[in-house]
Design an enzyme around this catalytic site. Sequence first.
Site, PDB file in Angstrom:
ATOM      1  N   GLY A   1       0.802  -1.310  -0.058  1.00 50.64           N
ATOM      2  CA  GLY A   1      -0.091  -0.089  -0.095  1.00 50.64           C
ATOM      3  C   GLY A   1       1.019   1.219  -0.005  1.00 50.64           C
TER       4      GLY A   1
ATOM      5  N   ARG B   1      -1.513   0.233  -9.847  1.00 53.68           N
ATOM      6  CA  ARG B   1      -0.315  -0.721 -10.150  1.00 53.68           C
ATOM      7  C   ARG B   1      -0.780  -2.179 -10.316  1.00 53.68           C
ATOM      8  NH1 ARG B   1       3.671   1.851  -6.782  1.00 53.68           N
ATOM      9  NH2 ARG B   1       3.064   3.986  -6.252  1.00 53.68           N
TER      10      ARG B   1
ATOM     11  N   ASP C   1       4.325  -4.224  -7.416  1.00 50.83           N
ATOM     12  CA  ASP C   1       3.960  -3.116  -6.966  1.00 50.83           C
ATOM     13  C   ASP C   1       4.279  -1.789  -7.512  1.00 50.83           C
ATOM     14  OD1 ASP C   1       6.096  -4.282  -5.263  1.00 50.83           O
ATOM     15  OD2 ASP C   1       5.789  -2.147  -4.260  1.00 50.83           O
ATOM     16  N   ASN C   2       5.554  -1.769  -8.284  1.00 52.72           N
ATOM     17  CA  ASN C   2       6.243  -0.705  -8.725  1.00 52.72           C
ATOM     18  C   ASN C   2       5.843  -0.699 -10.233  1.00 52.72           C
ATOM     19  OD1 ASN C   2       7.190   0.184  -6.712  1.00 52.72           O
ATOM     20  ND2 ASN C   2       9.156  -0.678  -6.670  1.00 52.72           N
TER      21      ASN C   2
END
Length: 515
Positions: free
Chosen positions: A101, A193, A267-268
């Site tokens: 998150g 994402r 997540d990137n």
Amino acid sequence: MSSPPLVSPVSHPHDLPVLDWTHRLTQLGPRFFTHLQPTPVAAPRWAARNEALRVELGWPNALFDDEHLQAFAGNALMVGSQPLATVYSGHQFGQWAGQLGDGRAIWLGEAASAQGPQEIQLKGAGRTPYSRGGDGRAVLRSSIREYLCSEAMHGLGIPTTRALCLVASPEPVRRETMESAAVVARVAPSFLRFGHFEHFSAQGDMDSLRLLADHAIAHHLPECRERAVLWQGNMYAALLDEVQERTAKLLAKWQAVGFCHGVMNTDNMSLLGLTIDYGPFQFLDGFDPGHICNHSDHQGRYAYGRQPNVAYWNLYCLAQALASLIDDQEMTLQVLEGYKTLFPRYLGDAMRAKLGLVGDLAPEFEREADWTLVEDLMQLMAAEKVDFTVFWRQLSQAVVVQSTAVALTDAGWSGVTDLVLDRPRLLKWLSLYTERAGQNNFAAMGQQMLRSNPKFVLRNHLAEIAIRQAQAGDFSEIDTLYNLLKSPFDEHPGMQAYADLPPDWAGQLEISCSS
């Protein structure tokens, strides 16, 4: 006591706020985010304001006045903003990390602009429920790097989040050493994402997963509606297809300019195919396919040459997250296969453009031969770790000054041949290259190459100089670099030192995830 909402400096109380906000993301409901306030930071001051981006988006001058400094520091709220942090999960260094998150990025909302709604985030504005024990702050060092690289990538024509402004504070923040705090205001059509989808899939929350996918298609990727025709009307297969193609284009552009992201966790990875989360990035100095720019990447998972395959691996994770919506395993795998075809094609086009082999010079039947030419050159460069940016720029300039009657002994090639030790090998390659170019206009070819091969990139040592000066209270080097990097293909007379080979001390710089 919390700071009051910030009202715009206007002459009449009934005037509108400075930005016209919408909040489509909040319509998804509380499972997707947590409302919260930014944490105020001490004694903020402007470190950089991106006037060109403000004008590009059609936002008013008042946005960068001293009253709004407090808003961009997280010390006050702009009228109409609704700060929150989103929840997502993801794979980090190849391992499932569970819930992650926005740990230090606070979303303010979507602001209407000349380019459509733009989400604004404050990165470094304090702790959130997803900070996992972190302080929620960003340090001045990493914030300068993100501000500059966001705009450098845009100048190179590479999809990216943008940096609107940078606020510095003397407030202490501990990383490897004690540093000072900063907040970057970053802008994008969406910050969604891969990890947002992985989160709800991992929880088995299919209702939220479907809601999120529908939101993405409706508001950010409407191209999926037409693309669904290719997939028997399956909108979610079309969503995956759109994302894999955008990702293939992005990775081809990264590789073509020698950009290393450094931490390509799921997540990137941006759903829109944007470069996002500038941490331990680096533009290559000496060309080395195995180069690892992230000091924390002990296994070399995210080495420069591995980035395209990592992107495919990440897409496979996204496909797994969307599998229940697509509901057709064979179709899902077929969509993913598109990356294996598209990435090589996009990279081939990008590399041939760097050689001036575009348009009539590169008909379809010669693509394979052109790629062999590219591979031979890259192997030569890798053998001696030839400086990536300097070599391509010097080659471009050498081609500009040649006539169609090329003698490889001419002094015009010296800027290229002086860069390598194995001169016979390079001359052999140059002979094949000029034979490929044939009787075409070398001057026109060279001009095309100058538009494909930048003179300036954000090398680590250039960023480090700006950081050290800023830490001493002088932010002028940030503006100097910004003005170069926003038009990196131009000559910028008098600024040659910024395009020269890096100094010896540059090789000692270590960039980690905390950067």
